[in-house]
Design an enzyme around this catalytic site. Structure first.
Site, short mmCIF file in Angstrom:
data_model
loop_
_atom_site.label_atom_id
_atom_site.label_comp_id
_atom_site.label_asym_id
_atom_site.label_seq_id
_atom_site.Cartn_x
_atom_site.Cartn_y
_atom_site.Cartn_z
N LYS A 1 0.85 -1.19 0.00
CA LYS A 1 0.00 0.00 0.00
C LYS A 1 0.88 1.23 0.00
CE LYS A 1 -4.53 0.76 0.73
NZ LYS A 1 -5.51 -0.29 0.58
N1 GLU Z 1 -7.54 -0.08 -2.59
C1 GLU Z 1 -8.35 -1.25 -2.64
C2 GLU Z 1 -8.26 -2.04 -1.34
O1 GLU Z 1 -7.96 -1.51 -0.32
C3 GLU Z 1 -8.08 -2.09 -3.88
C4 GLU Z 1 -6.71 -2.69 -3.95
C5 GLU Z 1 -6.39 -3.34 -5.29
O2 GLU Z 1 -7.29 -3.48 -6.11
O3 GLU Z 1 -5.24 -3.69 -5.47
O4 GLU Z 1 -8.57 -3.19 -1.29
#
Ligand code: GLU
Length: 434
Positions: free
Chosen positions: A119
């Site tokens: 992230k």
């Molecule tokens: N930001 C989204 C989550 O927290 C999607 C992550 C993704 O699709 O890689 O799950």
């Protein structure tokens, strides 16, 4: 428990401020105790693999240069490439990025995807920048991350305040800086792209749709109907809006909404599409929506309702407000919206929580479909996407539900146990290099 993130206020000697990382580590440790996780694997999973912090300059519209700080934390890749979103928000820091990366590792593992967790994002308030500035910030951030991301290594996606447009800029910048023969083959360096640029039909609604599916599966297990149920939503962005849209289609009634600008309530019901059109016309704000009265910020979580959907930021349901919550079901659209202390109060009251790593996993599942689509040079139809998403979400929900019943534990602990056991198995099979 001593943690690496507690911040001590030296002057007032106040209790340490609980960071997001404290929260995720407590959740992890409690599940690790339950499954008797191997101590070596506990050590590995309690810490992140890589943490990339970049400071980079961008020229603003007025000619001045501003320096931005961007993060990408890669928590674990035992099951596959790092996967997870990039958010643009003033609360982005190393603690948030670490915690959110960890949540992605559990989420992808629980969903049975061949991914690990990562992230990141940029610490900024995007409403203060023009579209051109945001494009330059995004491109320069992508350039700064360079080979730390890649379609088989670390695959970002949208998150808070980032969109398919942001992903299109990242994909274009990444591809433009590869050697010529590799350029078009790298489209799947990010997911959540616009449909015209390798994006998947249905990715936009996938997270909110998945939240709705989890609520539906829960109601089916309880022999309850969604029709007539009252629900409240915190955050009326991509996740909150789509979850509300699908719940309304089932006859459930949206009675209160909170966004970054204010809170509104109407116990007779708020029409989801009307609110969506209103907020679009008002710079994304729900404030002064004519079909509802305004509500004090601190009274939002005590609104009368059956279902509560936190779909904004982390640490929203805490010991301060958990006791006032009227809902009997919390469906976590956001990541980490309920902290450990808040959760304890809710569980004691008999409230059910569908945890983030299950409830909002529709987004990353659809991201996986997009990644496969690009990798295999295919174009998937919306009906196939929805059918595959339904199946994946149902499998995950059933797994968690059955585990929680058989082990007599809450849904979050059950979800964590399943997720960490899958990673443990991979480590035991492969061993530790060298
Ligand atoms: N930001 C989204 C989550 O927290 C999607 C992550 C993704 O699709 O890689 O799950």
């Amino acid at each position: 428990m001593a943690t690496m993130t507690a911040v001590k206020d030296k002057k007032t000697k106040k209790a340490p401020v609980r960071g997001m990382m404290d929260n995720v580590l407590e959740q992890f440790n409690s599940a690790a105790d339950q499954v008797g996780l191997h101590p070596n694997i506990r050590k590995i999973l309690a810490i992140t693999n890589n943490e990339i912090i970049v400071n980079f300059p961008v020229k603003m519209d007025n000619g001045d240069v501003e320096i931005f700080t961007g993060y990408r934390v890669q928590h674990n890749n035992a099951l596959g490439p790092y996967k997870g979103g990039l958010r643009y928000h003033p609360t982005v820091d190393i603690d948030a990025a670490r915690a959110l990366a960890m949540w992605m590792t559990w989420k992808t593992s629980l969903a049975g995807l061949p991914y690990g967790g990562g992230k990141g994002g940029i610490k900024l308030d995007p409403s203060k920048y023009s579209q051109g500035e945001l494009e330059r910030i995004t491109r320069r951030f992508t350039f700064a991350l360079a080979d730390n991301i890649g379609p088989e290594h670390d695959i970002p996606a949208p998150d808070v305040n980032t969109s398919s447009q942001t992903m299109a800029w990242i994909a274009d910048t990444y591809m433009s800086t590869r050697p010529p023969a590799e350029r078009t083959a790298n489209q799947h360096v990010v997911t959540g792209k616009p449909e015209g640029s390798g994006g998947l039909e249905g990715r936009d609604r996938a997270t909110g749709y998945g939240v709705y599916l989890n609520i539906k599966y829960w109601a089916q297990r309880k022999n309850e109907k969604l029709k007539g149920k009252k629900f409240i939503v915190q955050g009326f962005g991509n996740v909150g809006y789509w979850a509300a849209h699908f719940l309304e289609e089932e006859g459930a009634k949206l009675v209160a909404v909170q966004d970054a600008f204010g809170s509104i309530e109407n116990q007779k019901g708020i029409t989801v599409e009307d609110l969506f059109n209103y907020s679009k016309a008002n710079n994304g704000s729900i404030v002064d929506f004519p079909e509802a009265k305004s509500l004090q910020k601190e009274n939002f979580y005590s609104t009368t309702c059956d279902i509560c959907i936190p779909a904004a930021l982390g640490n929203q349901i805490t010991k301060e407000n958990a006791g006032d919550i009227k809902a009997t079901l919390i469906a976590e659209g956001a990541n980490g919206p309920t902290n450990v202390e808040g959760e304890k109060i809710l569980l004691e009251k008999g409230v059910t929580i569908i945890p983030d790593i299950l409830c909002n996993s529709g987004g990353v599942v659809a991201s996986y479909f997009e990644w496969l689509q690009n990798r295999n040079g295919e174009l998937w139809q919306l009906e196939d996407v929805i059918a595959k998403l339904d199946k994946k979400m149902k499998d995950s929900f059933d797994k968690v539900y059955e585990y929680s019943e058989s082990e007599a534990m809450d849904f979050r602990t059950a979800a964590y146990c399943i997720a960490i056991k899958r990673i443990e198995k991979a480590y035991i099979q492969r061993g530790i290099f060298p």
